[in-house]
Scaffold this motif. Structure first.
Motif, short mmCIF file in Angstrom:
data_model
loop_
_atom_site.label_atom_id
_atom_site.label_comp_id
_atom_site.label_asym_id
_atom_site.label_seq_id
_atom_site.Cartn_x
_atom_site.Cartn_y
_atom_site.Cartn_z
N GLU A 1 32.57 -2.61 18.24
CA GLU A 1 31.84 -1.84 19.49
C GLU A 1 30.67 -0.89 18.74
O GLU A 1 29.82 -0.46 19.41
N LEU A 2 30.86 -0.34 17.45
CA LEU A 2 29.89 0.50 16.77
C LEU A 2 28.97 -0.16 15.92
O LEU A 2 28.49 0.53 14.98
N ALA A 3 28.97 -1.64 15.63
CA ALA A 3 28.24 -2.15 14.61
C ALA A 3 26.94 -1.62 14.64
O ALA A 3 26.09 -1.55 13.47
N ALA A 4 26.15 -1.65 15.84
CA ALA A 4 24.80 -1.46 15.91
C ALA A 4 24.70 0.37 15.21
O ALA A 4 23.64 0.56 14.36
N GLY A 5 25.60 1.05 15.50
CA GLY A 5 25.52 2.40 15.02
C GLY A 5 25.82 2.51 13.63
O GLY A 5 25.02 3.38 13.09
N GLU A 6 26.49 1.55 13.26
CA GLU A 6 26.59 1.56 11.57
C GLU A 6 25.49 1.13 10.84
O GLU A 6 25.32 1.46 9.52
N LEU A 7 24.66 0.04 11.43
CA LEU A 7 23.66 -0.64 10.79
C LEU A 7 22.41 0.32 10.93
O LEU A 7 21.75 0.63 10.10
N GLN B 1 28.44 14.30 15.14
CA GLN B 1 27.24 14.81 14.41
C GLN B 1 26.39 13.46 14.08
O GLN B 1 26.71 12.45 14.47
N ARG B 2 25.16 13.71 13.64
CA ARG B 2 24.09 12.52 13.27
C ARG B 2 24.80 11.79 12.08
O ARG B 2 25.37 12.21 11.23
N CYS B 3 24.76 10.34 12.29
CA CYS B 3 25.45 9.48 11.26
C CYS B 3 24.11 8.68 10.67
O CYS B 3 23.50 8.01 11.22
N ASP B 4 24.12 8.92 9.27
CA ASP B 4 23.25 7.98 8.50
C ASP B 4 23.55 6.66 8.63
O ASP B 4 24.79 6.28 9.12
N TRP B 5 22.79 5.66 8.47
CA TRP B 5 23.08 4.14 8.70
C TRP B 5 22.65 3.60 7.65
O TRP B 5 22.08 3.89 6.64
N VAL C 1 24.08 -7.61 18.33
CA VAL C 1 23.50 -6.82 17.33
C VAL C 1 22.61 -7.88 16.43
O VAL C 1 21.69 -7.17 15.98
N GLN C 2 22.84 -9.04 16.49
CA GLN C 2 21.70 -10.12 15.79
C GLN C 2 20.46 -9.93 16.38
O GLN C 2 19.39 -9.75 15.33
N ALA C 3 20.39 -9.52 17.71
CA ALA C 3 18.89 -9.25 18.40
C ALA C 3 18.23 -7.98 17.65
O ALA C 3 17.19 -7.99 17.51
N GLN C 4 19.19 -7.13 17.54
CA GLN C 4 18.63 -5.91 16.91
C GLN C 4 18.20 -5.87 15.63
O GLN C 4 17.37 -5.40 15.13
N LEU C 5 19.13 -6.82 14.74
CA LEU C 5 18.65 -6.87 13.41
C LEU C 5 17.27 -7.84 13.47
O LEU C 5 16.43 -7.54 12.42
N LEU C 6 17.34 -8.79 14.47
CA LEU C 6 16.04 -9.56 14.35
C LEU C 6 14.64 -8.48 14.49
O LEU C 6 13.69 -8.79 13.69
N ARG C 7 15.00 -7.91 15.45
CA ARG C 7 13.80 -6.94 15.88
C ARG C 7 13.36 -5.84 14.64
O ARG C 7 12.43 -5.72 14.21
N ALA C 8 14.48 -5.42 14.17
CA ALA C 8 14.15 -4.59 12.70
C ALA C 8 13.47 -5.18 11.57
O ALA C 8 12.64 -4.88 11.05
N LEU C 9 13.79 -6.57 11.57
CA LEU C 9 13.18 -7.35 10.46
C LEU C 9 11.69 -7.62 10.80
O LEU C 9 11.10 -7.64 9.91
N VAL D 1 13.73 0.60 13.29
CA VAL D 1 14.87 0.54 13.71
C VAL D 1 14.96 1.82 14.88
O VAL D 1 14.30 2.98 14.66
N ARG D 2 15.91 1.74 15.74
CA ARG D 2 16.09 2.74 16.71
C ARG D 2 17.70 3.14 16.41
O ARG D 2 18.49 2.51 17.22
N PRO D 3 18.15 4.27 15.95
CA PRO D 3 19.34 4.77 16.08
C PRO D 3 19.86 4.95 17.41
O PRO D 3 19.09 5.32 18.21
#
Length: 140
Positions: A35-41, A54-58, A80-88, A93-95
């Motif tokens: 559930e939180l993988a996007a937040g962790e990445l 609090q704000r979380c570094d990634w 999350v793969q879709a978000q990773l693809l966009r980042a690459l 990235v968008r926290p």
């Protein structure tokens, strides 16, 4: 160079030879909370969701100017793969709950999963596979 007992000798050696000034950050993707993988990445801002006190570094931020090694990437959830693809593709990235930020990260990924089978089963994005296949090493 990487030592014999190093759990990630190949990513470490590639990072050390790259000349990148940032650190090598390793992440075992199956251990990411689904559930939180996007937040962790990609991180999250304070108040982005219940419990975000609090704000979380990634991981992308921690690896800035360095290398991010995602082990067992084939286990990552498709959303999350879709978000990773966009980042690459965009290097942006968008926290969760935050503003877009430009990142400078080299990505190394590994998996034991047969990605072609995972793509056929709808478990892995074909466009992410294509983006990651810039250089492919098959190690027995």
């Amino acid at each position: 160079m990487a030592s014999v007992d190093d759990p990630f000798p190949i990513p470490k050696a590639l990072h050390e030879l790259s000349g990148r000034s940032g650190p090598l950050i390793a992440c075992n993707t199956p251990q990411l909370n689904k559930e939180l993988a996007a937040g962790e990445l990609f991180g999250h801002e304070r108040g982005a969701f219940i419990g975000a006190h609090q704000r979380c570094d990634w991981l992308f931020q921690e690896a800035e100017h360095g290398t991010l090694f995602l082990d067992e990437l084939g286990e990552l959830a498709t959303d999350v793969q879709a978000q990773l693809l966009r980042a690459l593709q965009s290097k942006i990235v968008r926290p969760v709950g935050g503003q877009e930020r430009r990142v400078d990260v080299r990505l190394i990924a590994a998996t034991n999963r047969d990605l072609e089978q995972a793509i056929a089963a709808g478990l892995f994005r074909v466009d992410l596979r294509a983006r990651l296949a810039a250089i492919e090493l098959r190690i027995p």
